[in-house]
Design an enzyme around this catalytic site. Structure first.
Site, PDB file in Angstrom:
ATOM      1  CG  ASP A  32      -2.156   0.873   1.029  1.00 56.16           C
ATOM      2  OD1 ASP A  32      -3.249   0.322   0.795  1.00 56.16           O
ATOM      3  OD2 ASP A  32      -2.028   2.120   1.093  1.00 56.16           O
ATOM      4  NE  ARG A  88     -19.518  -1.758  -9.325  1.00 58.76           N
ATOM      5  CZ  ARG A  88     -20.798  -2.112  -9.322  1.00 58.76           C
ATOM      6  NH1 ARG A  88     -21.652  -1.533 -10.147  1.00 58.76           N
ATOM      7  NH2 ARG A  88     -21.236  -3.049  -8.508  1.00 58.76           N
ATOM      8  CB  VAL A 118     -10.098  -5.743  -7.658  1.00 56.00           C
ATOM      9  CG1 VAL A 118     -11.330  -5.657  -6.773  1.00 56.00           C
ATOM     10  CG2 VAL A 118      -9.606  -7.194  -7.700  1.00 56.00           C
ATOM     11  CG  ASP A 148     -21.277  -8.564 -10.673  1.00 60.19           C
ATOM     12  OD1 ASP A 148     -21.202  -7.946  -9.596  1.00 60.19           O
ATOM     13  OD2 ASP A 148     -20.734  -8.169 -11.728  1.00 60.19           O
ATOM     14  NE  ARG A 151     -22.316  -8.023  -4.238  1.00 62.43           N
ATOM     15  CZ  ARG A 151     -21.509  -7.005  -4.506  1.00 62.43           C
ATOM     16  NH1 ARG A 151     -21.542  -6.427  -5.694  1.00 62.43           N
ATOM     17  NH2 ARG A 151     -20.685  -6.547  -3.583  1.00 62.43           N
ATOM     18  CG  HIS A 175     -18.341  -5.090 -11.695  1.00 67.62           C
ATOM     19  ND1 HIS A 175     -19.161  -5.915 -10.965  1.00 67.62           N
ATOM     20  CD2 HIS A 175     -17.680  -4.321 -10.777  1.00 67.62           C
ATOM     21  CE1 HIS A 175     -19.007  -5.671  -9.675  1.00 67.62           C
ATOM     22  NE2 HIS A 175     -18.116  -4.701  -9.532  1.00 67.62           N
TER      23      HIS A 175
HETATM   24  N1  LIG Z   1     -14.349  -5.327  -9.092  1.00 68.79           N
HETATM   25  C1  LIG Z   1     -15.078  -5.499  -8.011  1.00 68.79           C
HETATM   26  O1  LIG Z   1     -15.932  -6.398  -7.960  1.00 68.79           O
HETATM   27  C2  LIG Z   1     -14.863  -4.634  -6.799  1.00 68.79           C
HETATM   28  C3  LIG Z   1     -15.405  -4.989  -5.558  1.00 68.79           C
HETATM   29  C4  LIG Z   1     -15.184  -4.167  -4.460  1.00 68.79           C
HETATM   30  C5  LIG Z   1     -14.396  -3.014  -4.592  1.00 68.79           C
HETATM   31  N2  LIG Z   1     -13.887  -2.693  -5.802  1.00 68.79           N
HETATM   32  C6  LIG Z   1     -13.033  -1.539  -5.990  1.00 68.79           C
HETATM   33  O2  LIG Z   1     -11.780  -1.800  -5.325  1.00 68.79           O
HETATM   34  C7  LIG Z   1     -11.151  -0.574  -4.993  1.00 68.79           C
HETATM   35  C8  LIG Z   1     -10.706  -0.606  -3.525  1.00 68.79           C
HETATM   36  O3  LIG Z   1     -11.814  -0.620  -2.660  1.00 68.79           O
HETATM   37  P1  LIG Z   1     -11.585  -0.628  -1.056  1.00 68.79           P
HETATM   38  O4  LIG Z   1     -12.930  -0.702  -0.454  1.00 68.79           O
HETATM   39  O5  LIG Z   1     -10.546  -1.613  -0.702  1.00 68.79           O
HETATM   40  O6  LIG Z   1     -10.987   0.836  -0.845  1.00 68.79           O
HETATM   41  P2  LIG Z   1     -10.061   1.318   0.374  1.00 68.79           P
HETATM   42  O7  LIG Z   1     -10.063   2.802   0.355  1.00 68.79           O
HETATM   43  O8  LIG Z   1     -10.462   0.612   1.613  1.00 68.79           O
HETATM   44  O9  LIG Z   1      -8.618   0.782  -0.026  1.00 68.79           O
HETATM   45  C9  LIG Z   1      -7.907   1.245  -1.129  1.00 68.79           C
HETATM   46  C10 LIG Z   1      -6.434   1.241  -0.755  1.00 68.79           C
HETATM   47  O10 LIG Z   1      -5.682   1.583  -1.910  1.00 68.79           O
HETATM   48  C11 LIG Z   1      -4.537   2.287  -1.442  1.00 68.79           C
HETATM   49  N3  LIG Z   1      -3.902   3.015  -2.543  1.00 68.79           N
HETATM   50  C12 LIG Z   1      -4.309   4.156  -3.159  1.00 68.79           C
HETATM   51  N4  LIG Z   1      -3.439   4.498  -4.118  1.00 68.79           N
HETATM   52  C13 LIG Z   1      -2.462   3.560  -4.109  1.00 68.79           C
HETATM   53  C14 LIG Z   1      -1.291   3.363  -4.880  1.00 68.79           C
HETATM   54  N5  LIG Z   1      -0.925   4.210  -5.856  1.00 68.79           N
HETATM   55  N6  LIG Z   1      -0.521   2.283  -4.604  1.00 68.79           N
HETATM   56  C15 LIG Z   1      -0.855   1.420  -3.617  1.00 68.79           C
HETATM   57  N7  LIG Z   1      -1.959   1.567  -2.861  1.00 68.79           N
HETATM   58  C16 LIG Z   1      -2.752   2.619  -3.101  1.00 68.79           C
HETATM   59  C17 LIG Z   1      -5.098   3.190  -0.367  1.00 68.79           C
HETATM   60  O11 LIG Z   1      -4.069   3.698   0.500  1.00 68.79           O
HETATM   61  C18 LIG Z   1      -6.075   2.257   0.327  1.00 68.79           C
HETATM   62  O12 LIG Z   1      -5.491   1.599   1.435  1.00 68.79           O
HETATM   63  C19 LIG Z   1     -12.192   0.513  -5.307  1.00 68.79           C
HETATM   64  O13 LIG Z   1     -11.902   1.100  -6.546  1.00 68.79           O
HETATM   65  C20 LIG Z   1     -13.492  -0.245  -5.363  1.00 68.79           C
HETATM   66  O14 LIG Z   1     -14.467   0.404  -6.153  1.00 68.79           O
HETATM   67  C21 LIG Z   1     -14.107  -3.481  -6.899  1.00 68.79           C
HETATM   68  O1  LIG Z   2     -20.158  -1.440  -5.813  1.00 67.63           O
HETATM   69  C1  LIG Z   2     -18.996  -1.051  -5.802  1.00 67.63           C
HETATM   70  O2  LIG Z   2     -18.709   0.133  -6.034  1.00 67.63           O
HETATM   71  C2  LIG Z   2     -17.879  -1.981  -5.440  1.00 67.63           C
HETATM   72  C3  LIG Z   2     -17.883  -3.257  -6.193  1.00 67.63           C
HETATM   73  O3  LIG Z   2     -17.817  -3.059  -7.568  1.00 67.63           O
HETATM   74  C4  LIG Z   2     -19.034  -4.149  -5.814  1.00 67.63           C
HETATM   75  O4  LIG Z   2     -19.762  -4.595  -6.694  1.00 67.63           O
HETATM   76  O5  LIG Z   2     -19.185  -4.422  -4.606  1.00 67.63           O
END
Ligand SMILES: NC(=O)c1ccc[n+]([C@@H]2O[C@H](COP(=O)([O-])OP(=O)(O)OC[C@H]3O[C@@H](n4cnc5c(N)ncnc54)[C@H](O)[C@@H]3O)[C@@H](O)[C@H]2O)c1
Ligand SMILES: O=C(O)C[C@H](O)C(=O)O
Length: 308
Positions: A32, A88, A118, A148, A151, A175
C-alpha cells in the site's frame, strides 16, 4: 506460489485473508502507498494464522515493489471506492492514474505475472491494464462477474427459499449498475431451471436486485463491500494457482467473441495455470444478446474517457 495484493484497504485485506485461509499460496505480499498500513494489516492477519490454521506467509510493504518481485499473480485493489449515490464510472478520474502506475510497477518486478484487476470501474481498468502493460490477453483478468454471480445466487436462494448450495447461476456483461446481464434463463436449482419454481415478476426482481448489488451495500455501509469481493478474488487466484480449469465469468479482452472487439467485459472463461485458458462461447437468447451489446456500449463509453 507468490501472490501480491496491491491496496491494503478493505478489499485488499479481505483478498489476503481469504487467500491465506484457503492455504494454497506459500506467500502473500500486501503493498500500500500509505505508510505502515500494509505492514500493519499483514501483521494482524499473520496473528490469525495459528487460530485459522494456515501456513501462508503474509508480509506488508509501503510501496516497495522490489518486495513483490517474482510474483506469480498480482491483484490490483488500489484506488478509491464509491460513496452512496455514486456510480463506479465516476471513480475513473482518480483510479485510472493509480491503476496505470501500479500495473507498470508490478510488471517491472514480475514480468511473468498474471494480473487480476479489481479497482473500479473494473472493465475499463482491465482494458487500461492491457494498454499500459502489453501483457498477453490471457494474463489480464478483471474480477466482477464472479462477485456478481455470487450475489445472483444469494438473491435466487432468497427468492426460492432454498440453500445457496442448491443454486447455480451466472452474471456476464459489464460490472456496472446497468450493464450486468444475469443469465436468468440459465439459472438452476439442482439442474432444474429456476423458472419452474418462481414466477416471471419475482425472477425479474432477482435480476434487478443483483444488478444493484454493489450499490445496495454501498448505501448500507457508507463505502463499498469487501467480504464477497475478497472471497471472489481468492477463488480466481486459487483456480489459477491450483490449475483448476474452473469456469468463472471474468472481464477479458475480446476479439470477436460474443460479437465484440477491443473491449474488456465479463464473459465465461476457463481459469488455470496460464490465467485465462479459454473464452467459453455459451448460447444466448436474442434478449440476452441485445443486453450484452448495450452493456458493451456502456463500457466502451467509459473506455473513451481514458487518456492512453
Ligand atoms: N471489481 C469489483 O468487484 C470490486 C469490488 C469491491 C471493490 N472494488 C473496488 O476496489 C477498490 C478498492 O476498494 P476498497 O474498499 O478496498 O478501498 P479502500 O479505500 O479501503 O482501499 C484502497 C487502498 O488503496 C490504497 N492506494 C491508493 N493508491 C495507491 C497506490 N498508488 N498504490 C498502492 N496503494 C494505493 C489506499 O491507500 C487504500 O489503502 C475501489 O476502486 C473499489 O471500487 C471493486
Ligand atoms: O459497488 C462497488 O462500487 C464496489 C464493487 O464493484 C461491488 O460490486 O461491490
Amino acid at each position: 506460489m507468490k501472490v501480491t495484493v496491491v491496496g491494503a484497504g478493505a478489499v485488499g485485506a479481505s483478498c489476503a485473508e481469504y487467500i491465506a485461509i484457503k492455504n494454497f499460496a506459500s506467500e502473500v505480499v500486501v503493498l500500500d502507498i500509505k505508510e505502515g498500513y500494509a505492514e500493519g494489516k499483514a501483521m494482524d492477519l499473520m496473528q490469525t494464522a495459528s487460530l485459522n490454521g494456515f501456513d501462508t506467509k503474509i508480509t506488508g510493504t509501503t510501496n516497495d515493489y522490489s518486495k513483490t518481485a517474482g510474483s506469480d499473480i498480482a491483484v490490483i485493489t488500489s484506488g478509491i471506492p464509491r460513496k452512496p449515490g455514486m456510480t463506479r464510472e465516476e471513480l475513473i478520474g482518480i483510479n485510472a492514474g493509480i491503476v496505470k502506475t501500479v500495473a507498470m510497477s508490478l510488471i517491472k518486478h514480475s514480468p511473468k505475472v498474471i494480473l487480476i484487476v479489481v479497482s473500479n470501474p473494473m472493465d475499463t481498468m482491465t482494458y487500461l491494464a492491457h494498454k499500459v502493460t502489453g501483457l498477453p490477453k490471457n494474463k489480464i483478468i478483471g474480477m466482477g462477474g464472479a462477485l456478481d454471480s455470487a450475489r445472483f445466487k444469494y438473491r435466487l436462494a432468497e427468492a426460492l427459499d432454498a440453500p445457496i448450495s442448491d443454486i447455480d447461476g451466472m452474471v456476464i456483461g459489464g460490472h456496472s449498475d446497468t450493464g450486468m446481464v444475469p443469465l436468468a434463463s440459465h439459472a438452476t436449482r439442482n439442474s432444474i431451471k429456476v423458472t419452474e419454481f418462481i414466477g416471471k415478476d419475482r425472477l425479474e426482481q432477482v435480476v434487478e436486485d443483483t444488478k444493484v448489488g454493489g450499490a445496495t451495500l454501498t448505501k448500507l455501509l457508507g463505502t463499498s463491500a469487501w467480504y464477497a469481493p475478497g472471497a471472489a478474488v481468492s477463488s480466481l487466484v486459487q483456480a489459477i494457482a491450483c490449475d483448476q480449469k474452473k469456469m468463472f465469468p471474468c472481464s477479458t479482452l475480446l476479439n470477436g467473441e460474443y460479437g465484440l472487439k477491443d473491449i474488456c467485459i465479463g464473459v465465461p472463461v476457463i481459469l488455470g495455470k496460464n490465467g485465462i485458458e479459454k473464452i467459453v462461447d455459451i448460447p444466448l437468447s436474442d434478449e440476452e444478446k441485445t443486453k450484452m451489446q448495450e452493456s458493451a456500449k456502456g463500457v466502451a463509453n467509459t473506455n473513451a474517457l481514458l487518456e492512453v
